[in-house]
Scaffold this motif. Structure first.
Motif, short mmCIF file in Angstrom:
data_model
loop_
_atom_site.label_atom_id
_atom_site.label_comp_id
_atom_site.label_asym_id
_atom_site.label_seq_id
_atom_site.Cartn_x
_atom_site.Cartn_y
_atom_site.Cartn_z
N GLY A 64 0.69 -0.84 -0.09
CA GLY A 64 -0.03 0.10 0.69
C GLY A 64 0.99 1.12 -0.21
O GLY A 64 0.30 2.09 -0.40
N GLN A 65 1.61 1.57 0.74
CA GLN A 65 3.00 2.31 0.75
C GLN A 65 3.35 3.09 -0.48
O GLN A 65 3.26 4.03 -0.84
CB GLN A 65 3.80 2.16 1.66
N VAL A 66 3.96 1.64 -0.91
CA VAL A 66 4.61 1.85 -2.51
C VAL A 66 3.83 2.40 -3.09
O VAL A 66 3.63 3.10 -4.45
CB VAL A 66 5.29 -0.49 -2.99
N SER A 67 2.32 1.11 -3.40
CA SER A 67 1.50 1.32 -3.81
C SER A 67 0.52 2.92 -4.24
O SER A 67 0.57 4.20 -5.71
CB SER A 67 0.12 1.26 -4.25
N SER A 68 0.32 4.43 -2.96
CA SER A 68 -0.40 4.99 -2.70
C SER A 68 1.51 5.60 -3.19
O SER A 68 0.43 6.86 -4.24
CB SER A 68 0.36 5.26 -1.08
N GLU A 101 -10.22 -7.60 -2.07
CA GLU A 101 -9.90 -7.57 -1.18
C GLU A 101 -8.28 -6.87 -1.08
O GLU A 101 -8.21 -6.28 -0.61
CB GLU A 101 -10.07 -8.62 0.08
N ASN A 102 -7.84 -7.59 -1.60
CA ASN A 102 -5.80 -7.08 -2.04
C ASN A 102 -6.11 -6.33 -2.20
O ASN A 102 -5.46 -5.42 -1.91
CB ASN A 102 -5.03 -8.57 -3.17
N ILE A 103 -6.59 -6.08 -3.45
CA ILE A 103 -6.57 -4.54 -4.46
C ILE A 103 -7.61 -3.63 -3.60
O ILE A 103 -6.43 -2.32 -3.43
CB ILE A 103 -7.69 -4.50 -5.90
N ARG A 104 -8.24 -3.41 -3.09
CA ARG A 104 -9.11 -2.47 -1.67
C ARG A 104 -7.35 -2.21 -1.11
O ARG A 104 -7.70 -1.46 0.10
CB ARG A 104 -9.35 -2.92 -1.39
N ALA A 105 -6.95 -3.21 -0.20
CA ALA A 105 -6.22 -2.32 0.58
C ALA A 105 -4.62 -1.93 -0.26
O ALA A 105 -4.00 -1.77 0.34
CB ALA A 105 -5.26 -3.82 1.73
N ILE A 106 -4.74 -2.27 -1.29
CA ILE A 106 -2.99 -1.88 -1.20
C ILE A 106 -3.46 -0.18 -2.61
O ILE A 106 -2.39 0.24 -2.65
CB ILE A 106 -2.53 -3.10 -2.91
N PHE A 107 -4.26 -0.51 -3.56
CA PHE A 107 -4.62 0.69 -4.78
C PHE A 107 -5.26 1.26 -4.32
O PHE A 107 -6.16 1.46 -3.45
CB PHE A 107 -4.83 0.33 -5.77
N PRO A 108 -5.02 3.00 -4.54
CA PRO A 108 -5.94 4.27 -3.98
C PRO A 108 -7.00 3.90 -4.65
O PRO A 108 -8.18 2.62 -5.43
CB PRO A 108 -5.64 5.57 -5.29
N TRP A 119 -8.89 0.61 -8.60
CA TRP A 119 -9.71 -0.14 -8.24
C TRP A 119 -10.44 -0.64 -8.97
O TRP A 119 -10.28 -1.74 -9.04
CB TRP A 119 -10.83 -0.30 -6.90
N SER A 120 -11.64 -0.27 -9.66
CA SER A 120 -12.13 -1.17 -10.80
C SER A 120 -11.22 -1.48 -11.87
O SER A 120 -11.08 -2.46 -13.04
CB SER A 120 -13.52 0.45 -11.38
N MET A 121 -9.93 -0.47 -11.88
CA MET A 121 -8.78 -0.41 -13.02
C MET A 121 -8.73 -2.30 -12.98
O MET A 121 -8.39 -3.04 -14.17
CB MET A 121 -7.87 0.76 -13.41
N VAL A 122 -7.72 -1.83 -11.83
CA VAL A 122 -6.64 -3.22 -11.19
C VAL A 122 -8.05 -4.82 -11.09
O VAL A 122 -7.37 -5.35 -11.61
CB VAL A 122 -6.44 -2.92 -9.82
N LEU A 123 -9.19 -4.34 -11.01
CA LEU A 123 -9.63 -5.41 -10.93
C LEU A 123 -10.24 -6.10 -12.23
O LEU A 123 -9.87 -6.99 -12.80
CB LEU A 123 -10.97 -5.27 -10.25
N LEU A 124 -10.72 -5.45 -13.15
CA LEU A 124 -10.72 -5.85 -14.25
C LEU A 124 -9.33 -6.50 -14.88
O LEU A 124 -9.33 -6.89 -15.72
CB LEU A 124 -11.07 -3.98 -15.07
N ALA A 125 -8.58 -5.38 -15.11
CA ALA A 125 -7.49 -6.53 -16.06
C ALA A 125 -7.07 -6.97 -15.24
O ALA A 125 -6.72 -8.60 -15.67
CB ALA A 125 -6.00 -4.90 -15.20
N THR A 126 -7.03 -7.63 -13.77
CA THR A 126 -6.73 -8.91 -13.44
C THR A 126 -7.21 -10.09 -13.68
O THR A 126 -6.98 -11.01 -13.50
CB THR A 126 -6.33 -8.56 -11.65
N CYS A 127 -8.70 -10.46 -13.45
CA CYS A 127 -9.82 -10.88 -13.39
C CYS A 127 -9.92 -10.59 -15.32
O CYS A 127 -10.72 -12.02 -15.78
CB CYS A 127 -11.37 -10.41 -13.39
#
Length: 643
Positions: free
Chosen positions: A190-194, A273-280, A284-292
């Protein structure tokens, strides 16, 4: 006299004194006037002098202000130079931290160093001094190197916490949640991502574009992990669709699509849950779509393969389409409620199967018609044909998928299967759904009940038409229709179709009446032998009919020889026809309730007529049984054997 003089002198003295005071006041007033004039003259001279001073002092004041601003600017430049000299001098220290990397120096210290360098860089860019250009380039290089190392650290943590594969069934069968990253790892990520996400956003104006690099890193690693975990389940879903017996009707839960969807839901939610804790939040939407996305693409391929199988085996595997619609729709709704995403992607994957499910309702009706039309023979004993039980079994099987079928029925619209059939034969204009398909208040179960009734009516009408061609004899046609009605009614009442259709079974009454009409045609022919026309002489007494006790012997005495012979012929003709009818009745294949129904109808039509005829004319052979084969008790006993 002396007193008067004294008073006069006193008055004169007072006047003199008053004049003297007036003279003094006038003298003072004149001096005041002169003084006022002098003051006015001085004020005029002073005002003129002030104007001259103002005209001279104005430019001096502007110059003074300019000098003050210049002085402040010089002070600010000196202060900025002093600030810049310190970072430039400490650049080596920051560079050492960057080179050591976040793992050795510690992530918090490393991020603090990069933020300090970034702050100094922005300050130096703001001054726009030529002497700092080389330092600016050095700082930019340090920041780029630092960001690269942070991305590498991000990649390293993600890979270390991502197993090569997992067994989804382990978590499903034990009702366990799919694994997520440990909290300490989530904190670092989360620190790195922020920092990197913020840096990417501020750099967009400087020529950066696309997703942040860490999004690509995360999606590449985690999408492969999810796709690998789901790979076997996707393959199993298509493999299990191929039954050992191709003609076997699909049963709920016998395909792996349910487990596949359950695993997908668990993995996607864990990833969210991982994405919510890591990314701003905005990412969230962008990362979830790309991952799935790779797993969604594989789901789409799997559903297309299942759809091809279903279309090739529509009569037995259409139920799989209904199940897939329910399972994937449920998956979509669950993910939508938890993440707010993926609904459109899942809907696109499901569309081919959903369209096949809708089309199957019409195709099944058409297939039944084709099978009936293709029948080259029907049982000569009137037994029901397998297509009857197959059709009702199909409706019974649909009840097991009532939830998805209800939604399909609503989208198709009440009676939509009829318009679809017309369109498939070229009767449609543009394929646009009817307004009924958009009825938001429609009851899917009610529409399904209408579909069942339409299926039954189509079945009965098609079988009757085929029976008229192949069986021809009305009695056999009647037995065939009645048996079909009996099978349909029994299979509905003894199944889960009962709550939906039991109150609508009066639709079968018309077919029962038609079956009776066909079957009892023979009874009418037999009844003709029991009608008598008696010729009496003009003087003779007419035989009594239906009034009091009938004396057969007296009646026979009153008949002429010709009438007696006619009665004998009628008894003989009846015996022959009746025996043939009884024999045929026993030879026909009848459902129990059909046999009882027809036996009762035969008895009600023939027995009263025979009893009347027997009462009047049984003495025609004087009890020898040569012509009168049955008495009333004997014929009643025969009817009992027909039940």
């Amino acid at each position: 006299m002396a007193v008067g003089l004294s008073n006069g002198r006193a008055a004169a003295a007072a006047d003199e004194e008053a004049r003297a005071e007036v003279d003094v006041l006038n003298s003072r007033l004149e001096k005041t006037t002169q003084l006022t004039k002098k003051i006015q003259a001085c004020l005029g001279r002073l005002e003129a002098t002030g104007e001259r001073v103002k005209s001279v002092a104005g430019p001096l004041n502007g110059e003074t202000t300019t000098l003050q601003v210049m002085g402040k600017n010089i002070d600010a430049v000196l202060i900025a130079i002093e600030r810049l000299r310190h970072p430039a001098e400490s650049k080596n220290d920051e560079e050492l931290i960057i080179r050591m990397g976040p793992e050795k120096i510690g992530l918090s210290n490393y991020l603090a160093s990069i933020k300090r360098i970034t702050y100094v860089l922005n300050e130096m860019k703001a001054t726009n001094l030529r002497s700092t250009q080389q330092t600016i380039l050095d700082l930019q290089r340090l920041i780029k190197s630092g960001n690269t190392q942070l991305e590498g650290e991000f990649d390293k943590i993600i890979r270390s916490e991502t197993p090569r594969t997992i067994e989804p069934l382990h978590y499903i069968t034990k009702s366990k949640q799919f694994p997520v990253f440990p909290q300490d790892r989530l904190a670092k990520l989360g620190q790195v991502s922020s920092y990197l996400s913020q840096f990417h956003r501020t750099s967009v104006g400087a020529g950066s574009s696309g997703d942040p690099p860490i999004v690509k890193i995360y999606a590449e690693i985690r999408s492969q992990y999810i796709a690998t975990a789901l790979g076997n389940l996707a393959a199993a879903s298509t493999t299990m669709a191929k039954k050992k017996n191709p003609d076997a009707i699909y049963r709920a839960g016998t395909n792996g699509i349910g487990t596949y969807a359950q695993a997908m839901e668990g993995l996607f939610l864990a990833e969210y849950e991982n994405i919510r804790a890591i990314f701003p939040r905005d990412d969230w939407s962008m990362v979830l779509l790309a991952t799935c996305q790779p797993s969604l693409a594989e789901l789409g391929r799997t559903l297309r393969e299942l759809n091809s199988h279903i279309k090739a085996h529509i009569s037995t595997d259409c139920y799989m389409a209904y199940e897939v619609v329910e399972i994937v729709s449920s998956l979509s709704n669950n993910l939508e409620s938890r993440t707010g995403e993926l609904k459109s992607s899942l809907a696109a994957s499901l569309k081919p199967v959903r369209e096949t499910a809708k089309a199957s309702l019409t195709e099944l009706l058409e297939d039944t018609k084709r099978k009936i039309t293709g029948l080259q023979m029907l049982p000569p004993d009137g037994a029901p044909v397998p297509i009857v039980s197959e059709t009702i079994q199909r409706l019974q099987s649909m009840v097991d998928f009532l939830r998805p079928i209800s939604s399909i029925m609503i989208s198709l619209g009440d009676g939509g299967w009829k318009s679809a059939a017309a369109a498939s034969r070229g009767g449609g204009v543009d394929g646009i759904p009817s307004l009924a398909s958009f009825d938001i208040g429609a009851d899917g179960k009610e529409i399904f009940a209408h579909y069942c009734i339409d299926t039954i009516e189509m079945l009965m009408a098609s079988l009757e038409m085929r029976a008229r061609v192949l069986l021809q004899k009305k009695s056999v046609i009647g037995v065939f229709i009645a048996n079909t009605v009996s099978v349909v009614e029994r299979m509905i009442i003894n199944s889960d179709l009962a709550p939906l259709l039991e109150s609508r079974l009066q639709v079968l009454d018309q077919w029962t009446k038609k079956a009776k009409s066909f079957y009892t045609e023979t009874c009418k022919d037999i009844s003709v032998h029991l009608f008598d026309v008696i010729h009496t002489s003009r003087g003779g007494q007419r035989p009594t009919s239906g009034q009091g006790a009938v004396d057969s012997a007296s009646i026979m005495k009153g008949l002429g020889s010709k009438d007696k012979e006619n009665i004998k012929v009628k008894f003989q003709a009846f015996n022959t026809s009746f025996d043939e009818m009884v024999a045929r009745h026993k030879q026909y294949h009848m459902e129990r309730e059909v046999r009882q129904m027809f036996a009762k109808d035969m008895q009600n039509m023939i027995e009263p007529l025979y009893n009347r005829f027997w009462d009047r004319y049984h003495e025609v052979d004087k009890g020898k049984g040569k012509y009168v084969k049955y008495d009333k008790s004997a014929i009643a006993a025969v009817f009992l054997t027909l039940y």
